[in-house]
Design a protein around this motif. Structure first.
Motif, PDB file in Angstrom:
ATOM      1  N   VAL A 148      36.097  23.416  48.176  1.00 54.34           N
ATOM      2  CA  VAL A 148      37.242  23.527  47.276  1.00 54.34           C
ATOM      3  C   VAL A 148      37.997  24.796  47.646  1.00 54.34           C
ATOM      4  CG1 VAL A 148      37.965  23.905  44.879  1.00 54.34           C
ATOM      5  CG2 VAL A 148      36.170  22.246  45.389  1.00 54.34           C
ATOM      6  N   VAL A 149      39.310  24.729  47.679  1.00 55.11           N
ATOM      7  CA  VAL A 149      40.146  25.900  47.974  1.00 55.11           C
ATOM      8  C   VAL A 149      41.259  25.982  46.933  1.00 55.11           C
ATOM      9  CG1 VAL A 149      39.674  25.848  50.457  1.00 55.11           C
ATOM     10  CG2 VAL A 149      41.626  24.577  49.546  1.00 55.11           C
ATOM     11  N   GLY A 150      41.888  27.158  46.881  1.00 57.19           N
ATOM     12  CA  GLY A 150      43.020  27.323  45.984  1.00 57.19           C
ATOM     13  C   GLY A 150      42.889  28.481  45.020  1.00 57.19           C
ATOM     14  N   GLY A 151      41.741  29.159  45.014  1.00 62.99           N
ATOM     15  CA  GLY A 151      41.518  30.300  44.131  1.00 62.99           C
ATOM     16  C   GLY A 151      40.156  30.893  44.418  1.00 62.99           C
ATOM     17  N   ASP A 152      39.795  31.932  43.662  1.00 57.67           N
ATOM     18  CA  ASP A 152      38.501  32.587  43.880  1.00 57.67           C
ATOM     19  C   ASP A 152      37.522  32.354  42.747  1.00 57.67           C
ATOM     20  OD1 ASP A 152      39.521  34.163  41.854  1.00 57.67           O
ATOM     21  OD2 ASP A 152      39.560  36.020  43.010  1.00 57.67           O
ATOM     22  N   GLY A 153      37.895  31.527  41.771  1.00 56.01           N
ATOM     23  CA  GLY A 153      36.978  31.211  40.681  1.00 56.01           C
ATOM     24  C   GLY A 153      36.952  32.215  39.559  1.00 56.01           C
ATOM     25  N   ARG A 154      37.774  33.264  39.643  1.00 57.00           N
ATOM     26  CA  ARG A 154      37.736  34.326  38.638  1.00 57.00           C
ATOM     27  C   ARG A 154      38.917  34.217  37.675  1.00 57.00           C
ATOM     28  NH1 ARG A 154      36.202  36.930  43.449  1.00 57.00           N
ATOM     29  NH2 ARG A 154      34.128  37.884  43.347  1.00 57.00           N
ATOM     30  N   HIS A 155      38.667  34.583  36.429  1.00 56.10           N
ATOM     31  CA  HIS A 155      39.717  34.653  35.421  1.00 56.10           C
ATOM     32  C   HIS A 155      40.009  36.110  35.119  1.00 56.10           C
ATOM     33  CE1 HIS A 155      42.137  33.974  31.869  1.00 56.10           C
ATOM     34  NE2 HIS A 155      41.293  34.674  31.136  1.00 56.10           N
ATOM     35  N   ASP A 156      41.244  36.538  35.346  1.00 58.76           N
ATOM     36  CA  ASP A 156      41.663  37.904  35.048  1.00 58.76           C
ATOM     37  C   ASP A 156      42.752  37.833  33.989  1.00 58.76           C
ATOM     38  OD1 ASP A 156      42.556  40.488  34.908  1.00 58.76           O
ATOM     39  OD2 ASP A 156      42.671  40.802  37.072  1.00 58.76           O
ATOM     40  N   PRO A 157      42.437  38.157  32.737  1.00 53.37           N
ATOM     41  CA  PRO A 157      43.443  38.036  31.664  1.00 53.37           C
ATOM     42  C   PRO A 157      44.652  38.930  31.868  1.00 53.37           C
ATOM     43  CG  PRO A 157      41.492  39.221  30.892  1.00 53.37           C
ATOM     44  CD  PRO A 157      41.149  38.662  32.241  1.00 53.37           C
ATOM     45  N   ARG A 158      44.525  39.963  32.717  1.00 50.98           N
ATOM     46  CA  ARG A 158      45.654  40.874  32.936  1.00 50.98           C
ATOM     47  C   ARG A 158      46.759  40.220  33.754  1.00 50.98           C
ATOM     48  NH1 ARG A 158      42.215  45.538  35.632  1.00 50.98           N
ATOM     49  NH2 ARG A 158      41.511  43.628  36.673  1.00 50.98           N
ATOM     50  N   VAL A 159      46.415  39.234  34.571  1.00 51.21           N
ATOM     51  CA  VAL A 159      47.422  38.596  35.418  1.00 51.21           C
ATOM     52  C   VAL A 159      47.620  37.119  35.080  1.00 51.21           C
ATOM     53  CG1 VAL A 159      47.002  40.199  37.299  1.00 51.21           C
ATOM     54  CG2 VAL A 159      45.740  38.051  37.224  1.00 51.21           C
ATOM     55  N   ALA A 160      46.790  36.586  34.202  1.00 53.83           N
ATOM     56  CA  ALA A 160      46.908  35.172  33.846  1.00 53.83           C
ATOM     57  C   ALA A 160      48.248  34.918  33.158  1.00 53.83           C
ATOM     58  CB  ALA A 160      45.758  34.765  32.934  1.00 53.83           C
ATOM     59  N   ARG A 161      48.892  33.821  33.532  1.00 53.61           N
ATOM     60  CA  ARG A 161      50.160  33.449  32.906  1.00 53.61           C
ATOM     61  C   ARG A 161      49.939  32.415  31.799  1.00 53.61           C
ATOM     62  NH1 ARG A 161      52.828  30.569  36.008  1.00 53.61           N
ATOM     63  NH2 ARG A 161      51.327  30.310  37.696  1.00 53.61           N
ATOM     64  N   LEU A 162      49.290  31.314  32.139  1.00 50.01           N
ATOM     65  CA  LEU A 162      49.037  30.248  31.176  1.00 50.01           C
ATOM     66  C   LEU A 162      47.554  30.090  30.856  1.00 50.01           C
ATOM     67  CD1 LEU A 162      51.461  27.549  32.662  1.00 50.01           C
ATOM     68  CD2 LEU A 162      51.869  29.033  30.696  1.00 50.01           C
ATOM     69  N   ASP A 163      46.689  30.581  31.736  1.00 54.25           N
ATOM     70  CA  ASP A 163      45.245  30.421  31.527  1.00 54.25           C
ATOM     71  C   ASP A 163      44.768  31.241  30.342  1.00 54.25           C
ATOM     72  OD1 ASP A 163      45.203  28.797  33.688  1.00 54.25           O
ATOM     73  OD2 ASP A 163      43.922  30.066  34.941  1.00 54.25           O
ATOM     74  N   ARG A 164      43.829  30.689  29.601  1.00 53.57           N
ATOM     75  CA  ARG A 164      43.167  31.397  28.517  1.00 53.57           C
ATOM     76  C   ARG A 164      41.715  30.950  28.467  1.00 53.57           C
ATOM     77  NH1 ARG A 164      42.949  27.656  24.455  1.00 53.57           N
ATOM     78  NH2 ARG A 164      44.543  26.018  24.470  1.00 53.57           N
ATOM     79  N   LEU A 165      40.898  31.750  27.796  1.00 56.02           N
ATOM     80  CA  LEU A 165      39.472  31.458  27.736  1.00 56.02           C
ATOM     81  C   LEU A 165      39.206  30.156  26.995  1.00 56.02           C
ATOM     82  CD1 LEU A 165      38.133  35.009  26.844  1.00 56.02           C
ATOM     83  CD2 LEU A 165      38.013  33.873  29.051  1.00 56.02           C
ATOM     84  N   SER A 166      38.119  29.502  27.416  1.00 53.82           N
ATOM     85  CA  SER A 166      37.642  28.283  26.755  1.00 53.82           C
ATOM     86  C   SER A 166      38.712  27.196  26.698  1.00 53.82           C
ATOM     87  CB  SER A 166      37.165  28.603  25.332  1.00 53.82           C
ATOM     88  OG  SER A 166      36.216  29.629  25.329  1.00 53.82           O
ATOM     89  N   ALA A 167      39.461  27.056  27.796  1.00 52.36           N
ATOM     90  CA  ALA A 167      40.534  26.067  27.810  1.00 52.36           C
ATOM     91  C   ALA A 167      40.789  25.603  29.237  1.00 52.36           C
ATOM     92  CB  ALA A 167      41.809  26.667  27.224  1.00 52.36           C
ATOM     93  N   PRO A 168      41.430  24.437  29.411  1.00 52.82           N
ATOM     94  CA  PRO A 168      41.793  23.989  30.756  1.00 52.82           C
ATOM     95  C   PRO A 168      42.717  24.982  31.444  1.00 52.82           C
ATOM     96  CG  PRO A 168      41.980  22.193  29.173  1.00 52.82           C
ATOM     97  CD  PRO A 168      41.748  23.438  28.371  1.00 52.82           C
ATOM     98  N   GLY A 169      42.492  25.198  32.742  1.00 50.87           N
ATOM     99  CA  GLY A 169      43.318  26.127  33.500  1.00 50.87           C
ATOM    100  C   GLY A 169      44.620  25.498  33.959  1.00 50.87           C
ATOM    101  N   ARG A 170      45.651  26.333  34.100  1.00 49.85           N
ATOM    102  CA  ARG A 170      46.965  25.851  34.499  1.00 49.85           C
ATOM    103  C   ARG A 170      47.596  26.684  35.608  1.00 49.85           C
ATOM    104  NH1 ARG A 170      49.900  24.625  28.640  1.00 49.85           N
ATOM    105  NH2 ARG A 170      48.293  23.217  27.795  1.00 49.85           N
TER     106      ARG A 170
END
Length: 264
Positions: A148-170
């Motif tokens: 799988v490619v397209g990201g590193d698997g990490r969630h960084d709330p400081r740079v996330a635009r639409l992503d939030r915890l415990s929810a589908p990623g966008r």
């Protein structure tokens, strides 16, 4: 600095005396201490998860969390319409770590509640795909293998635009590569055709990282169940997935995942 000297700081009055009773009373409650310990690894968690960790009803958890916030031990982070709780400062972290070194092991008053919360963190279903420590480890293994490619698997709330915890990623667009299709073929994973997105992801609350969703994630879970690698309803929790002996071997062989280490 001598014994009689003190640094100034929060909680020290004009006479140099600190009132320990307020934070001590907040931390000393079993439900509140369980919530604080669940946040000690730096995660921000929703009230529902903290209620599960503490083994209390959501209404009771809400009251406890309000006291912890007003007492300065927690702060609230908003993402969209959702609220997540995290430790308020490095001083709170240091205080909890110091108390943890002094405290005896917590007696297990409800083995069912304790094992249920642990089972949900280890592996669970998120709609129709694998979440929890196992889901995050699976996503990381797929990324490291180039499946799988397209990201590193990490969630960084400081740079996330639409992503939030415990929810589908966008924010990201993960893709299944030729290597991924080859892996699916070796495992006998069948991805049904249809209009559903092939490789989606969710932001997992367990480790604030991504786990695989979409048609590919669903097909993997289906195959894991067919191979009897995982079984639903572990420890009496309907969403929890128990890893079998066959699963421990299979995840190690095909994904280099040590499921026993995940459970530690």
């Amino acid at each position: 600095m001598g014994v009689g000297e003190r640094r100034g700081g929060p909680g020290l009055g004009a006479g140099g005396d600190a009132d320990f009773t307020t934070p001590a009373e907040l931390i000393g409650n079993p439900a509140r201490s369980a919530m604080l310990l669940a946040l000690l690894d730096g995660r921000a968690l929703p009230m529902s998860m903290l209620a599960s960790e503490a083994g209390v009803a959501p209404s009771t958890a809400s009251a406890h969390l309000s006291r912890l916030v007003s007492g300065g031990l927690l702060r609230v982070r908003g993402q969209g319409r959702h609220r997540y709780y995290e430790l308020a400062s490095a001083e709170v972290v240091a205080a909890l770590e110091a108390l943890a070194r002094l405290a005896p092991p917590r007696p297990v008053r409800s083995l069912r509640a304790g094992t249920r919360a642990h089972a949900l963190r280890l592996a669970r279903t998120c709609y129709d795909h694998v979440a929890g420590h196992l889901g995050v480890a699976l996503m990381q293994a797929l990324l490291e293998a180039g499946a799988v490619v397209g990201g590193d698997g990490r969630h960084d709330p400081r740079v996330a635009r639409l992503d939030r915890l415990s929810a589908p990623g966008r924010d990201l667009d993960y893709r299944l590569t030729d290597a991924g299709w080859e892996l699916f073929s070796r495992l006998g994973v069948v991805v049904p055709s249809g209009r559903r997105r092939l490789t989606a992801y969710c932001v997992d609350w367990t480790e604030q990282r991504h786990h695989l969703a979409g048609a590919a994630g669903s097909a993997l879970l289906t195959r894991f169940e067919e191979l009897d690698w995982v079984r639903r309803g572990a420890k009496g929790a309907p969403r929890a997935l128990g890893v079998t002996d066959a699963g421990r071997l299979g995840f190690a062989e095909h994904f280099a995942i040590d499921t026993e280490a995940l459970a530690a």
